[in-house]
Design a protein around this motif. Structure first.
Motif, mmCIF file in Angstrom:
data_model
loop_
_atom_site.group_PDB
_atom_site.id
_atom_site.type_symbol
_atom_site.label_atom_id
_atom_site.label_comp_id
_atom_site.label_asym_id
_atom_site.label_seq_id
_atom_site.Cartn_x
_atom_site.Cartn_y
_atom_site.Cartn_z
ATOM 1 N N LEU A 82 0.822 -1.208 0.000
ATOM 2 C CA LEU A 82 0.000 0.000 0.000
ATOM 3 C C LEU A 82 0.859 1.262 0.000
ATOM 4 C CD1 LEU A 82 -2.885 -0.911 2.472
ATOM 5 C CD2 LEU A 82 -3.138 -0.260 0.072
ATOM 6 N N ARG A 83 1.867 1.279 0.846
ATOM 7 C CA ARG A 83 2.691 2.479 0.984
ATOM 8 C C ARG A 83 3.572 2.705 -0.244
ATOM 9 N NH1 ARG A 83 3.682 5.163 5.532
ATOM 10 N NH2 ARG A 83 5.899 5.352 5.006
ATOM 11 N N SER A 84 3.949 1.632 -0.905
ATOM 12 C CA SER A 84 4.839 1.769 -2.066
ATOM 13 C C SER A 84 4.086 2.042 -3.361
ATOM 14 C CB SER A 84 5.673 0.498 -2.238
ATOM 15 O OG SER A 84 4.837 -0.593 -2.620
ATOM 16 N N GLY A 85 2.783 1.730 -3.358
ATOM 17 C CA GLY A 85 2.010 1.859 -4.586
ATOM 18 C C GLY A 85 2.207 0.701 -5.547
ATOM 19 N N LEU A 86 2.931 -0.302 -5.119
ATOM 20 C CA LEU A 86 3.168 -1.480 -5.946
ATOM 21 C C LEU A 86 2.016 -2.467 -5.779
ATOM 22 C CD1 LEU A 86 6.969 -1.908 -5.158
ATOM 23 C CD2 LEU A 86 5.963 -1.177 -7.336
ATOM 24 N N PRO A 87 1.811 -3.354 -6.749
ATOM 25 C CA PRO A 87 0.669 -4.273 -6.663
ATOM 26 C C PRO A 87 0.838 -5.322 -5.574
ATOM 27 C CG PRO A 87 2.010 -4.758 -8.601
ATOM 28 C CD PRO A 87 2.529 -3.471 -8.040
ATOM 29 N N PHE A 88 -0.285 -5.768 -5.043
ATOM 30 C CA PHE A 88 -0.285 -6.859 -4.080
ATOM 31 C C PHE A 88 0.118 -8.167 -4.766
ATOM 32 C CE2 PHE A 88 -3.795 -4.205 -2.208
ATOM 33 C CZ PHE A 88 -3.107 -3.844 -1.063
ATOM 34 N N LEU A 89 0.705 -9.039 -3.993
ATOM 35 C CA LEU A 89 0.921 -10.413 -4.443
ATOM 36 C C LEU A 89 -0.438 -11.105 -4.542
ATOM 37 C CD1 LEU A 89 3.048 -12.757 -4.882
ATOM 38 C CD2 LEU A 89 2.723 -13.265 -2.465
ATOM 39 N N THR A 90 -0.611 -11.986 -5.520
ATOM 40 C CA THR A 90 -1.865 -12.726 -5.660
ATOM 41 C C THR A 90 -1.639 -14.223 -5.455
ATOM 42 O OG1 THR A 90 -1.696 -13.184 -8.041
ATOM 43 C CG2 THR A 90 -2.622 -11.039 -7.373
ATOM 44 N N LEU A 91 -2.693 -14.890 -5.052
ATOM 45 C CA LEU A 91 -2.613 -16.337 -4.871
ATOM 46 C C LEU A 91 -2.315 -17.029 -6.197
ATOM 47 C CD1 LEU A 91 -2.869 -18.807 -3.058
ATOM 48 C CD2 LEU A 91 -5.352 -18.757 -3.448
ATOM 49 N N ASP A 92 -2.893 -16.555 -7.279
ATOM 50 C CA ASP A 92 -2.638 -17.173 -8.581
ATOM 51 C C ASP A 92 -1.158 -17.102 -8.958
ATOM 52 O OD1 ASP A 92 -5.245 -17.931 -8.976
ATOM 53 O OD2 ASP A 92 -5.772 -16.211 -10.233
ATOM 54 N N GLN A 93 -0.505 -15.985 -8.630
ATOM 55 C CA GLN A 93 0.932 -15.880 -8.901
ATOM 56 C C GLN A 93 1.703 -16.976 -8.174
ATOM 57 O OE1 GLN A 93 1.135 -11.514 -7.783
ATOM 58 N NE2 GLN A 93 2.807 -11.600 -9.269
#
Length: 239
Positions: A82-93
């Protein structure tokens, strides 16, 4: 040891990476092909050596390394994202990566961030969810000293509540001069974990990569590829 093993801990800085490296080093020495996945790395800037690279430093260059998400601040993965603006990791990944790694390797180790229930996204994705989706065994790294019994028992309860299999527990750092609580905990930790104590890595074991596999073998039980004996260790340090 199964072909897929998740490594978690009862908290941060308990020795998860050292234990992961020890498992990898012993598997490599036995002739097995090994992959290590760090789904979410926090507290590292791009280009810095993270936990996966530390495993390779200790276990050798034959280990295949994967990292799916990296965030610069040393926070839980969801907050760091959230703080970095980068995407969350996903379970599918995670599922796609692990499926590929297990197809091409004899052993795949997945090292979590923090503990079993640390969030990777705002919907509550945890390492427990990943392990459950992959039907994987979970090895828990624990502290040696005072307070470890409660955190170990809570971790074990979380595993049972989610229908996850415990592969056992390993003490991530055993000092040269353990105190009374540490020595007593050798008998009590398996009771609170509801699982066997399968090793105790000596403090400072990662300082020098030379001879690391030998030190790992002396600190991990046969179930994990070493020759450490829990009963003999308990007798040595009997309170």
């Amino acid at each position: 040891m199964s072909r897929l093993l998740f490594v978690t801990g009862t908290g941060t800085e308990v020795g998860k990476t050292a234990v992961t490296a020890a498992l990898a080093a012993l598997a490599v020495r036995s002739g097995r092909s090994v992959a290590v996945l760090k789904p979410g790395q926090t507290g590292m800037a791009p280009g810095e050596a993270g936990d996966a690279q530390e495993v390779a430093r200790l276990a050798g260059p034959a280990v295949t390394l994967r990292e799916l998400a990296r965030y610069p601040e040393p926070l839980a993965p969801d907050r760091a994202a959230l703080r970095s603006g980068l995407p969350f990791l996903t379970l599918d990944q995670v599922l796609d990566c692990v499926t590929g790694l297990t197809a091409g390797h004899d052993l795949t180790l997945v090292e979590g961030a923090g503990g079993l229930l640390v969030r990777y996204d705002r919907d509550g994705l945890t390492l427990a969810d990943m392990a459950r989706a992959l039907d994987a065994d979970v090895l828990t790294v624990v502290n040696a000293g005072l307070g470890t019994l409660n955190s170990t028992a809570l971790n074990a309860e979380a595993l049972r509540a989610r229908g996850l299999r415990s592969a056992g527990i390993v003490i991530g750092s055993w000092p040269a001069e353990p105190d009374l609580a540490m020595r007593c905990n050798l008998a009590d930790l398996p009771l609170d974990a509801g699982a066997p104590l399968l090793g105790a890595l000596p403090a400072g074991v990662t300082a020098d990569p030379s001879g690391f596999a030998d030190r790992a073998a002396a600190a991990l039980a046969p179930a994990l590829g070493g020759h450490w004996d829990a009963d003999e260790f308990a007798r040595t340090w009997a309170a």
